[in-house]
Design an enzyme around this catalytic site. Structure first.
Site, mmCIF file in Angstrom:
data_model
loop_
_atom_site.group_PDB
_atom_site.id
_atom_site.type_symbol
_atom_site.label_atom_id
_atom_site.label_comp_id
_atom_site.label_asym_id
_atom_site.label_seq_id
_atom_site.Cartn_x
_atom_site.Cartn_y
_atom_site.Cartn_z
ATOM 1 N N SER A 76 33.869 100.377 -23.899
ATOM 2 C CA SER A 76 34.992 100.498 -23.154
ATOM 3 C C SER A 76 34.849 100.206 -22.484
ATOM 4 O O SER A 76 33.680 99.291 -21.894
ATOM 5 C CB SER A 76 35.557 101.635 -23.587
ATOM 6 N N ASP A 77 36.126 99.230 -21.052
ATOM 7 C CA ASP A 77 36.495 98.797 -19.935
ATOM 8 C C ASP A 77 36.313 99.812 -19.227
ATOM 9 O O ASP A 77 36.421 101.114 -19.375
ATOM 10 C CB ASP A 77 37.037 97.775 -19.731
ATOM 11 N N ALA A 78 35.697 99.730 -18.038
ATOM 12 C CA ALA A 78 35.483 101.295 -17.086
ATOM 13 C C ALA A 78 36.807 101.711 -17.297
ATOM 14 O O ALA A 78 37.847 100.812 -16.274
ATOM 15 C CB ALA A 78 35.612 100.274 -15.315
ATOM 16 N N ALA A 133 38.684 103.365 -18.964
ATOM 17 C CA ALA A 133 39.714 102.821 -19.699
ATOM 18 C C ALA A 133 39.751 103.873 -20.331
ATOM 19 O O ALA A 133 40.859 104.536 -20.825
ATOM 20 C CB ALA A 133 39.639 101.210 -20.368
ATOM 21 N N THR A 158 32.812 104.019 -21.300
ATOM 22 C CA THR A 158 32.375 103.648 -19.772
ATOM 23 C C THR A 158 33.773 104.221 -18.929
ATOM 24 O O THR A 158 34.621 103.816 -18.666
ATOM 25 C CB THR A 158 32.412 102.188 -19.162
#
Length: 841
Positions: free
Chosen positions: A237-239, A241, A271
């Site tokens: 995942s993106d931070a 998210a 993440t």
């Protein structure tokens, strides 16, 4: 050998399965977080996903810094980009050897979002507006990061950001609406290329929603991405998210439901919440207890990340892994390659017989970028700096001026704003250099200390930063008028300081024009600061170059002026280009940028780069930044019918090239290319196609392939260019289709500079209306519903949006549209001026 999972003789899948079987349920859940904890009883070390490696290893200290990704794409040289990726991967291994836990080998690069709109704040991170060029560059860079060993990975490259991500403003809550043709023809190919090639082994979803659904929950993760991956795929995942799904996005009501849905959708690593795994662990544990998840869902996710760890050689003897021996002394050791990349990234946009400059000319080097290099958010720390001024001093006598105003700020009591040891207060008269980056934003540099005025965490004024930077750029001020004085409003913290009377001590534009008038020639070097007015979390508001007044004053003072633009994105020049004999562009080029620019200006290494995206004449040429339908909006060179400032693929040379004898056979165009000039040079031969007889709207021109070739004067080479992208996505059959019919194959030096043309008949498929396919007439009595290109569309807030990829009960169903299914027909209920019901078969 010990435990079976440590036995290299076993298959990868057997080893992953054995290790999973030895982990407790609690250990597996803990491993879903970005920072997988150590398991001492099994000898497992802590593992962390995510080392930034976009154009060099970032955030870990000095390392080789290569040109920004958009600059690497400007080389149109996949072999060079692969070698750059290899160098970055080697240095990542060096950092890992220095600290195996903090410096992980799952690298978050490359970014393969197509550069649909040049106002996107993260334009510098992507490669091109074209999916073919983007996929080629992304594949090359990822392959270099990955290495070519049949068993082990040098690093584990992660493609960013899936999917439809080209806006920063409200990025976590906006939806990118992608109808099937845009999705399959424009967005997905950028990811498919590197994954199918086995170059990328992981993917990161994006913050935004796609067709109303968070990208992290997209069914395309399983339906498309994993289907393309020959050796499996990890999804990280993106931070922050994951917590957005039930937080900022409000898509699901609780974190427990959100985390369950994320795992079900295919997310493998969360993440989130920085180093604190509590939210992930508690949410997933509760989801398991509530029956929202099965243990198999957790096993699958953990297994996908463990598979990367095995492929990185973590559980094998170091002597078996050729990458394990890479030592920290490789860090920062690729200056020669950085120079080569910076050289090839220089693009000559305009040249009225002015360049190359003559040796010995007295030069005035002017501008904010004349004697400075700029780092960006995802660049490494420059190990050394060769500025344009330093590079030019090898060829000529140089005088320099930044072209910025020097001011003093006087308070009402007569005292002046000043700096003492980093602290800011009132006292005797002190001076600041005022950098006006456009959009009404100033950065103020203390002349004595050369530190920038900013704010501390408590809002107090300080002057400690060597340059604007950081996640929150506190060195930016909006000057607000107040009774003839100015109040400095900090853009980030919202604090006000002042009022002050601004005393102009040095008029930067006048001083630059005076210096220009005395010089034999002028090199005017301007561009952007990558931390200001366009970066992650902030889109640009305009294409306009902020320093046009300075450009005008300098070229009027000395017509022999070459404009060098150093920027992360294209600019609009408002007609100034017609008054300048030469214009050069390069992205921020890393530590060797100045040497590369100087060599290009004096012809020692003639410029050979080509534009990876269109330069438009004005903001009026662009659709709304949230309109992702490039087909209908006329976006990018593929569909833009206007006259660009500089077209996609454009780039001039100091020599000339002739393209002759084009021929087509077996899906390949061959063409003879001859250097007809007096000096050696590199040509990028580009092949485009057009499908004028297609039954659907096709691109005006579409890149098929390209080849970079270097030729001596009089030398000829035969270049072969494959034709691989004549297909379009047929929405009636849900697949790629090459229509039978006539196609134009266009060979040229840019998308608009066509040198040879072939018309060929392609024996593809005959596509016509199908029985049962909807017709526009079917919707004549439906308010807010219509049919376009065989796709149902509905109105939402006054805009027509494609209706597709929505199943009964799906939360992506748009407001105002009800959906049900009886097994044979889709019932579409559109609520607009009235209520209409239609069976859509």
């Amino acid at each position: 050998m010990g435990l079976p999972f440590r036995d290299p003789a076993l298959s990868l899948e057997a080893r992953v399965s054995d290790l999973l079987g030895r982990l407790t349920d609690e250990e597996k859940v803990a491993m879903l977080h970005q920072r997988q904890p150590a398991v001492p009883r099994l000898g497992l070390a802590e593992f962390r996903t995510g080392t930034e490696a976009l154009h060099g290893v970032a955030w870990l200290g000095p390392a080789t810094v290569f040109p920004q990704a958009v600059g690497l794409a400007a080389t149109w040289d996949t072999d060079l980009v692969r070698r750059v990726g290899e160098a970055v991967g080697v240095e990542a291994r060096g950092f890992h050897r220095r600290d195996p836990v903090a410096h992980g080998l799952n690298v978050w690069a490359p970014v393969v979002n197509p550069l649909r709109d040049p106002r996107w704040g993260r334009n510098e991170e992507g490669y091109s507006e074209d999916p073919v060029l983007t996929a080629a560059m992304g594949t090359a860079y990822a392959r270099g990061l990955r290495g070519d060993h049949p068993r082990y990975l040098r690093t584990a490259p992660t493609l960013k950001h899936f999917l439809g991500y080209n806006n920063e403003d409200d990025r976590c809550t906006t939806s990118s609406d992608l109808r099937p043709r845009v999705l399959h023809e424009y967005e997905l190919p950028c990811f498919r290329g590197p994954i199918e090639a086995g170059a990328a082994v992981a993917v990161m979803p994006s913050y935004n929603l796609v067709n109303g659904r968070p990208a992290h929950l997209s069914p395309l993760i399983g339906r498309e991405l994993r289907a393309w991956a020959p050796d499996g795929l990890a999804v990280v995942s993106d931070a922050y998210a994951p917590s957005n799904v039930a937080g900022t996005q409000g898509y699901l009501p609780t974190q427990v439901e959100a985390h369950a849905a994320l795992l079900k959708a295919g997310l493998d690593s969360f993440t989130d919440q920085d180093a604190d795994p509590t939210l992930v662990v508690e949410s997933v544990t509760a989801a398991l207890g509530a029956g929202l998840l099965e243990r198999a869902d957790v096993d699958r996710a953990v297994g996908n990340v463990l598979r990367l760890r095995f492929r990185l050689g973590e559980f094998d003897p170091p002597e078996d892994n050729p990458y394990a021996a890479i030592a920290p002394d490789v860090i920062g050791s690729h200056g020669g390659l950085a120079l080569e990349a910076a050289r090839q990234a220089v693009v000559l946009l305009r040249n009225e017989s002015f360049l190359p400059l003559r040796p010995g000319v007295e030069l005035a080097v002017i501008g904010t970028h004349a004697d400075a290099l700029f780092e960006d958010w995802y660049s490494g720390t420059l190990p050394y700096q060769v500025t344009v001024r330093r590079g030019l001093e090898r060829f000529a006598a140089v005088s320099c001026h930044e072209g910025v105003d020097r001011i003093a700020l006087r308070a009402p009591d007569g005292r002046y704003l000043g700096v003492r040891g980093g602290a800011v207060g009132l006292g005797g008269r002190e001076l600041f250099d005022r950098f006006d980056w456009g959009d009404g934003v100033w950065a103020l540099r203390d002349v004595a200390s050369r530190r920038y005025l900013g704010t501390a965490a408590d809002g107090s004024l300080v002057a400690t930063a060597a340059a604007p930077g950081g996640w929150d750029v506190r060195e930016l001020f909006e000057p607000r008028s107040e009774g003839g004085s100015v109040v400095l409003h900090n853009v980030v913290q919202g604090t006000d300081t002042g009022p002050f009377e601004v005393e102009l001590v040095v008029d930067g534009t006048a001083a630059a024009a005076e210096l220009a008038a005395r010089a034999g020639a002028v090199v005017l070097v301007l561009g952007n600061d990558p931390h200001v007015n366009g970066r992650e979390t902030q889109d640009r508001t305009t294409l306009r170059l902020p320093s046009l007044d300075l450009v005008r004053a300098v070229r009027e003072a000395n017509p022999d002026t070459v404009l060098v633009l150093v920027s992360s994105y294209p600019y609009a020049l408002e007609g100034e280009e017609e008054h300048l004999p030469a214009i050069v562009w390069t992205a921020h080029g890393g530590q060797e940028q100045g040497r590369a620019v100087a060599e290009a200006l004096f012809g020692e290494f003639p410029p050979s780069g080509r534009l990876p995206q269109t330069w438009y004449r004005s903001d009026d040429d662009l659709p709304d930044i949230l309109d992702y339908d490039v087909i209908r909006a006329g976006g990018t060179y593929l569909y833009f019918a206007g006259e660009p400032l500089f077209p996609f693929g454009h780039g001039l040379s100091y020599t000339t090239f002739e393209h002759t004898s084009p021929a087509y056979a077996d899906g390949v165009v061959s063409v003879s290319v001859t250097n007809t000039g007096a000096v050696a040079g590199a040509e990028v031969v580009q092949l485009y196609s057009a499908a004028p007889d297609s039954r659907v709207r096709q691109p005006l021109r579409r890149l098929q392939s390209f080849h970079r070739v270097r030729l001596e004067p009089g030398e000829t080479a035969v270049v072969e260019l494959p034709v691989e992208h004549l297909w379009h996505w047929d929405v009636t059959t849900g697949r790629r289709v090459v229509e039978a019919g006539r196609y134009e194959l266009l060979v040229g030096a840019s998308s608009r500079d066509i040198r040879a043309r072939l018309v060929v008949d392609v024996p593809g498929e005959v596509i016509g209306p199908r029985a049962g396919v909807l017709r526009a007439a079917d919707f004549d009595d439906c308010d807010g519903v219509r049919l376009v290109d065989d796709e149902v569309e509905f109105t939402r807030e006054g805009a027509w949006i494609a209706f597709h990829d929505v199943v009964p009960g799906d939360r992506a169903a748009p407001p105002g549209v009800g959906v049900s299914f009886d097994g044979a027909s889709l019932l579409l209920t559109a609520h607009a001026a009235g209520v209409r019901v239609r069976e859509v078969r």
